[in-house]
Scaffold this active site. Sequence first.
Site, PDB file in Angstrom:
ATOM      1  N   GLY A  66      15.031 -12.231  -6.049  1.00 18.02           N
ATOM      2  CA  GLY A  66      16.230 -12.790  -5.440  1.00 18.02           C
ATOM      3  C   GLY A  66      17.116 -11.756  -4.787  1.00 18.02           C
ATOM      4  O   GLY A  66      18.275 -12.058  -4.464  1.00 18.02           O
ATOM      5  N   CYS A  94       0.828  -1.194   0.000  1.00 20.36           N
ATOM      6  CA  CYS A  94       0.000   0.000   0.000  1.00 20.36           C
ATOM      7  C   CYS A  94       0.863   1.245   0.000  1.00 20.36           C
ATOM      8  O   CYS A  94       2.086   1.184  -0.070  1.00 20.36           O
ATOM      9  CB  CYS A  94      -0.902   0.011   1.236  1.00 20.36           C
ATOM     10  SG  CYS A  94      -1.869  -1.500   1.460  1.00 20.36           S
ATOM     11  N   ARG A 149      -4.786   1.317  -0.755  1.00 22.16           N
ATOM     12  CA  ARG A 149      -4.643  -0.124  -0.563  1.00 22.16           C
ATOM     13  C   ARG A 149      -4.477  -0.891  -1.867  1.00 22.16           C
ATOM     14  O   ARG A 149      -5.221  -0.684  -2.821  1.00 22.16           O
ATOM     15  CB  ARG A 149      -5.845  -0.685   0.183  1.00 22.16           C
ATOM     16  CG  ARG A 149      -5.627  -2.155   0.569  1.00 22.16           C
ATOM     17  CD  ARG A 149      -6.791  -2.758   1.321  1.00 22.16           C
ATOM     18  NE  ARG A 149      -6.410  -4.082   1.822  1.00 22.16           N
ATOM     19  CZ  ARG A 149      -7.254  -5.067   2.029  1.00 22.16           C
ATOM     20  NH1 ARG A 149      -8.543  -4.909   1.794  1.00 22.16           N
ATOM     21  NH2 ARG A 149      -6.823  -6.240   2.480  1.00 22.16           N
ATOM     22  N   LEU A 150      -3.472  -1.787  -1.865  1.00 22.72           N
ATOM     23  CA  LEU A 150      -3.344  -2.846  -2.860  1.00 22.72           C
ATOM     24  C   LEU A 150      -3.681  -4.131  -2.130  1.00 22.72           C
ATOM     25  O   LEU A 150      -2.921  -4.588  -1.276  1.00 22.72           O
ATOM     26  CB  LEU A 150      -1.934  -2.895  -3.437  1.00 22.72           C
ATOM     27  CG  LEU A 150      -1.637  -4.025  -4.434  1.00 22.72           C
ATOM     28  CD1 LEU A 150      -2.502  -3.895  -5.681  1.00 22.72           C
ATOM     29  CD2 LEU A 150      -0.156  -4.037  -4.815  1.00 22.72           C
ATOM     30  N   ILE A 159      12.756 -10.997 -18.793  1.00 19.84           N
ATOM     31  CA  ILE A 159      12.888 -10.266 -20.046  1.00 19.84           C
ATOM     32  C   ILE A 159      14.271 -10.537 -20.616  1.00 19.84           C
ATOM     33  O   ILE A 159      15.229 -10.800 -19.894  1.00 19.84           O
ATOM     34  CB  ILE A 159      12.660  -8.750 -19.877  1.00 19.84           C
ATOM     35  CG1 ILE A 159      13.685  -8.139 -18.919  1.00 19.84           C
ATOM     36  CG2 ILE A 159      11.241  -8.449 -19.445  1.00 19.84           C
ATOM     37  CD1 ILE A 159      13.678  -6.627 -18.928  1.00 19.84           C
ATOM     38  N   ILE A 201      -3.932  -7.755  -0.928  1.00 18.19           N
ATOM     39  CA  ILE A 201      -3.123  -8.958  -1.072  1.00 18.19           C
ATOM     40  C   ILE A 201      -3.645 -10.076  -0.173  1.00 18.19           C
ATOM     41  O   ILE A 201      -3.786 -11.227  -0.603  1.00 18.19           O
ATOM     42  CB  ILE A 201      -1.641  -8.677  -0.716  1.00 18.19           C
ATOM     43  CG1 ILE A 201      -1.072  -7.551  -1.602  1.00 18.19           C
ATOM     44  CG2 ILE A 201      -0.801  -9.942  -0.833  1.00 18.19           C
ATOM     45  CD1 ILE A 201      -0.979  -7.899  -3.071  1.00 18.19           C
ATOM     46  N   GLY A 257       2.983  -2.902   3.632  1.00 12.83           N
ATOM     47  CA  GLY A 257       3.871  -4.052   3.701  1.00 12.83           C
ATOM     48  C   GLY A 257       3.134  -5.353   3.939  1.00 12.83           C
ATOM     49  O   GLY A 257       1.929  -5.459   3.700  1.00 12.83           O
ATOM     50  N   GLU A 258       3.867  -6.348   4.414  1.00 17.54           N
ATOM     51  CA  GLU A 258       3.322  -7.656   4.737  1.00 17.54           C
ATOM     52  C   GLU A 258       4.018  -8.182   5.986  1.00 17.54           C
ATOM     53  O   GLU A 258       5.244  -8.061   6.119  1.00 17.54           O
ATOM     54  CB  GLU A 258       3.549  -8.666   3.593  1.00 17.54           C
ATOM     55  CG  GLU A 258       2.932  -8.288   2.258  1.00 17.54           C
ATOM     56  CD  GLU A 258       1.414  -8.332   2.242  1.00 17.54           C
ATOM     57  OE1 GLU A 258       0.831  -8.917   3.187  1.00 17.54           O
ATOM     58  OE2 GLU A 258       0.812  -7.778   1.308  1.00 17.54           O
TER      59      GLU A 258
END
Length: 631
Positions: free
Chosen positions: A364, A2, A50-51, A291, A53, A76-77
């Site tokens: 990574g 978010c 908000r996104l 890509i 998830i 965050g998460e």
Amino acid sequence: MCGIAGIYHLETPKPVDRARVEAMCDAIAHRGPDGQGVWTAPGVALGHRRLSIIDLAGSPQPMASPDGRAMLVFNGEIYNYRELRHELKAAGEHFRTDGDSEVILAAWRRWGPGCVTRLLGMFAFAIYDLDARTLFLARDRLGVKPLYYAQLSDGSLAFGSELKALTAHPLLRREIDPLAVEDYLTWGYVPDDRAILKGVCKLAAGHSLLLRHGAPLPRPVQWWDVSFAERRKGKPADLEAELVHLMRQAVSSRMVADVPLGAFLSGGVDSSSVVAFMAEASGSPVRTCSIGFDVAGLDESAYATKIARQFGTNHASRIVSPDDFAAIDQLAGMFDEPFADASALPTWRVCQLARESVTVALSGDGADEALGGYRRHVFQAGEDKVRALLPQSLRGPVFGALGRAYPKADWAPRPLRAKSTLLSLAGDSAQGYARSMAVLPPELRDRLYSDDFRRLRGDYRAEDPLLALMRDAPARSGLDRAQYADLKVWLPGDILTKVDRTSMSVSLEAREPLLDHRLIEFAASLPERMRVQGGQGKWLMKRAMRRYLPDDVLYRPKQGFVTPIAQWFRGPLAGAAREIAGGAALARTGWFDQRRLLGLVDAHVAGTSDNSRVLWQMLMLDKAFTSLGVN
């Protein structure tokens, strides 16, 4: 994932204009297209984009605690939220949602500011405690998620996920900090101990800030650090097993999502390792994307395809032209501050590709910093052996004279970079590493500055904070100190800034399992030979991953994303480079020697030298000035 923003009155709890916080949130709408909200109370306002998830419909923000005591906005998460939820329920806490946001509120109720030590994840959040009338700001251990703040002329403090949230506030001064320009020209980004605008701060990684009405702005408190001072003992096989366990645990914990999830796959060691453990943990094919470039020397897509086939992933790949200079203005606008890492452009492109099929992508990032994977780490270890053999009284004069006499500058092609090595050996370990990290060394910066800018800069040198950090680091060796500096300065300032802005620009959540703090702490305790050995970085990780990955992936030379800026400045951007030296916003500051700048442009366009890195830095600085509305 978010975007957050807010205003807090430090002196007296005056009413906050809701429209101002709404405008701040609108400026970062790309970070959260799925919902928005603003909450106000005397002296405070919190805003959120908000996104979705986790708990897609059940965790709107700003979020109040069940007792109404606290209000949260969170970006965050929290990967261990289920375990914490179970512990907190057993302690008597009650929950109304199934998401991680409410777990932070319950942790605050139970543990206060100490709650951050219990959170495993990436985060930047603000909690307003209505009983104590305090505002608590916190940022995760490694700085995956950003947080800017500034004290304004009306006695309030404004904060937000990106600088553009603050520039949406009419009281924020848009005055360039010349010391940040010195930092930027040295490193290619503005480190977290400074911002490009005077009066703006970034909350440092692993720090928190507790604000009270009627009290002055306090200094941030460091709540986490990593130590390289201890050495773990054990057989290589046992250390390999522990490393694999930590990597597997880190990856699986970051696969929790209620939306489509995938991974970036470059075909290098780090992303391939993440995909290997994702495939092991997943009951269905992992979605991967990469890509490639239409220039053979820049293209790594064949390795990504090889790993995708080995692990049966649902792989998407796209060939793009490296001649993507038309997007430079848009790219510069993502970062607000000047940002000269040219790999941001292909990183943005792979984020765009990922967003076509997933909302969360694992990367990574982090293994190089933690496990000694950069070429400069190998050089640092080797140079320190030379330093140990020769006293400073001999090295300084001899290597210093040779380095000054060597004719080629530091941006030269790799075979001709002996100047950097010689000058590095002339100094101590910290000075040598600072030189290896610098895009522009001090002697070149001084030639580019005007007399006016030198007066503004005074005695400050961008290397000074880095040298102090390395010399005070909890570490035993030069390699330890170099990696500590990478984790504290380079990682949040460059790598994580790049990934955050490019991913969030397309509303994609990027997760970095190899930055799990338990893995970082383990890596920091490894003996040097387990990190760098035989001219190889990430020695233990490569040895451990041989059961999963082929040798041509593990041991091929590190490449990374490449952008052909040298060719651009001899072609379509030649005019833009000349404008920097003549009529652009940068030239109007009077801070640079226009004659010298034009000489660099002419020499580059003529092909007599490669000045592309400094020209790219100056171009992105000019674009940032324009984007910020600074003249």
